[in-house]
Motif scaffolding. Sequence first.
Motif, mmCIF file in Angstrom:
data_model
loop_
_atom_site.group_PDB
_atom_site.id
_atom_site.type_symbol
_atom_site.label_atom_id
_atom_site.label_comp_id
_atom_site.label_asym_id
_atom_site.label_seq_id
_atom_site.Cartn_x
_atom_site.Cartn_y
_atom_site.Cartn_z
ATOM 1 N N VAL A 1 0.850 -1.190 0.000
ATOM 2 C CA VAL A 1 0.000 0.000 0.000
ATOM 3 C C VAL A 1 0.887 1.242 0.000
ATOM 4 O O VAL A 1 1.639 1.468 0.948
ATOM 5 N N PRO A 2 0.832 2.051 -1.056
ATOM 6 C CA PRO A 2 1.635 3.275 -1.086
ATOM 7 C C PRO A 2 1.063 4.312 -0.123
ATOM 8 O O PRO A 2 -0.152 4.527 -0.078
ATOM 9 N N ILE A 3 1.909 4.928 0.627
ATOM 10 C CA ILE A 3 1.474 5.958 1.580
ATOM 11 C C ILE A 3 2.075 7.317 1.222
ATOM 12 O O ILE A 3 1.353 8.301 1.051
ATOM 13 N N PHE A 4 3.377 7.378 1.086
ATOM 14 C CA PHE A 4 4.023 8.645 0.742
ATOM 15 C C PHE A 4 5.352 8.337 0.032
ATOM 16 O O PHE A 4 6.176 7.583 0.565
ATOM 17 N N ASN A 5 5.521 8.873 -1.160
ATOM 18 C CA ASN A 5 6.767 8.640 -1.910
ATOM 19 C C ASN A 5 7.381 9.961 -2.383
ATOM 20 O O ASN A 5 7.871 10.075 -3.498
ATOM 21 N N ARG A 6 7.306 10.950 -1.539
ATOM 22 C CA ARG A 6 7.921 12.254 -1.772
ATOM 23 C C ARG A 6 7.324 12.961 -3.003
ATOM 24 O O ARG A 6 8.028 13.624 -3.752
ATOM 25 N N PHE A 7 6.021 12.806 -3.203
ATOM 26 C CA PHE A 7 5.282 13.456 -4.296
ATOM 27 C C PHE A 7 5.730 12.991 -5.689
ATOM 28 O O PHE A 7 5.445 13.647 -6.688
ATOM 29 N N ARG A 8 6.437 11.855 -5.736
ATOM 30 C CA ARG A 8 6.891 11.374 -7.037
ATOM 31 C C ARG A 8 5.702 11.027 -7.949
ATOM 32 O O ARG A 8 5.683 11.374 -9.129
ATOM 33 N N THR A 9 4.707 10.347 -7.396
ATOM 34 C CA THR A 9 3.543 9.947 -8.203
ATOM 35 C C THR A 9 2.776 11.172 -8.691
ATOM 36 O O THR A 9 2.374 11.244 -9.854
ATOM 37 N N ARG A 10 2.576 12.138 -7.807
ATOM 38 C CA ARG A 10 1.856 13.348 -8.194
ATOM 39 C C ARG A 10 2.557 14.041 -9.356
ATOM 40 O O ARG A 10 1.913 14.442 -10.343
ATOM 41 N N ASN A 11 3.867 14.182 -9.282
ATOM 42 C CA ASN A 11 4.614 14.860 -10.339
ATOM 43 C C ASN A 11 4.636 14.038 -11.636
ATOM 44 O O ASN A 11 4.623 14.609 -12.733
ATOM 45 N N ASN A 12 4.671 12.712 -11.510
ATOM 46 C CA ASN A 12 4.623 11.879 -12.710
ATOM 47 C C ASN A 12 3.287 12.038 -13.438
ATOM 48 O O ASN A 12 3.234 12.052 -14.667
ATOM 49 N N ILE A 13 2.211 12.165 -12.670
ATOM 50 C CA ILE A 13 0.891 12.365 -13.281
ATOM 51 C C ILE A 13 0.835 13.717 -13.983
ATOM 52 O O ILE A 13 0.349 13.833 -15.112
ATOM 53 N N ARG A 14 1.342 14.748 -13.332
ATOM 54 C CA ARG A 14 1.355 16.072 -13.942
ATOM 55 C C ARG A 14 2.208 16.090 -15.207
ATOM 56 O O ARG A 14 1.846 16.714 -16.221
ATOM 57 N N SER A 15 3.341 15.413 -15.135
ATOM 58 C CA SER A 15 4.212 15.346 -16.314
ATOM 59 C C SER A 15 3.514 14.624 -17.466
ATOM 60 O O SER A 15 3.628 15.041 -18.631
#
Length: 443
Positions: free
Chosen positions: A323-337
């Motif tokens: 279960v992903p909890i926090f990965n230093r906003f990597r996923t958020r930035n990948n989605i934006r990219s």
Amino acid sequence: MKKVSILVILVVLVRLDLSAETKQWSLRECCDYAVEHNISIKQQENQCRKDELQLSTAKNSRLPDLSGSVGQNFSFGRGLTAANTYSNTNTSSTSFSLGTSVPLFTGFEIPNQIKLDQLNLEAATADLEKAKDDIRMKVAEAYVQILYDMEIAEVAHRQIEIDSAQVERLQAFVKNGKAAEAELSQQKATLANSRLTATQADNNTRLAILTLTQLLELPTPDGFSIVRPDISGFSELSAISGLTPDAIYAEALGIKPEILSQQLKLKGSEHSIKIAKAANYPTLSLSGGLNTNYYTTSGFDSDAFGTQLRNNFSQYIGLNLNVPIFNRFRTRNNIRSARIDQENRQLQLENTKKTLYKEIQQVYYNALNAQTKEKSSEEALQSTKDAFQLMQAKYENGKATITEFNESKNNYLKSESDLVQARYENLYQQALIAFYRGHELTF
């Protein structure tokens, strides 16, 4: 007999060589050969093959994996014994394991990756077709240039024939005292200029042939020649009759590979966003395996190797949930990219459409101009031909000077050259219009 056999082989080889030299290439043969041998197209074909392998890899990611391992460990010094005491002993252990795992849920990453790779493969195939279309257009342009230069060279050689005949005529007149030496010298100078013009025209033809053979990746232009199409009455047919640039563009949008490629890439960007979002979901996998080992300790008796392997044999199966909890906003930035990439794909599609529309507009109006130019050139040729025939009659009757005769002749030959250029330009532009509408590039 041996000498006769060698002679027969040599005769056959000579005939084959002569037949190769006399072969004439049609436009279709040139296009097919260029497509088959062009290096850039071969590179694009290799890219398609790589994308096929990438798609296969994505599909196979649904399968379980399997791995095996063998380990050998040695231990020295104090260690815990079976009597729960410590002593200086040497131990060794040999382990064997076989494990497998299969993904059960990956946040829909695998199906989206498969779909993305499938779209990438289709886009690469469309890019391959675009590369083939580009080389066909280059070949057609070079082909028409050869035809034009050949016609110009023929006109130049006809001019030599006319000037040579006038030199012979004036030489006879000079002998009879009916013409001056100055007039003969002037005509000889005109003949020399005509020969120079013909030489330049022949050189232009050879250079045009060289350009085409280089496009075909042929080692040499020697012996290369092309089929000269029959274009008599061609001007009566028009590929743009009743059409507009918008109508041609509407047809091209549904068939041109560059548009299809960009549409597929834009569609693929949607799956790239979904792949990036998959990192927000938990992942679930099923794992299982087999283990066994062999163990010895110095100073103690141990069971035989096979006995221990059987006694220590074990199996396991398990479910793993991550279960992903926090990965230093990597996923958020990948989605934006990924969303930015989608916007760029949309812009690229619009740019490709605009480029296609501009190309069609250019070809359409070039075709209209070529039609008008050919009709005007036909009228100009008839006028200059009539004028030359009248001037020739006057000159032969001594009522016109050699300067007037040459001026009329040059106008007539220039009109011939202009008509040839207009005809082949019209031929080429009409073929391009049909090509943008999905027809084969030929004439």
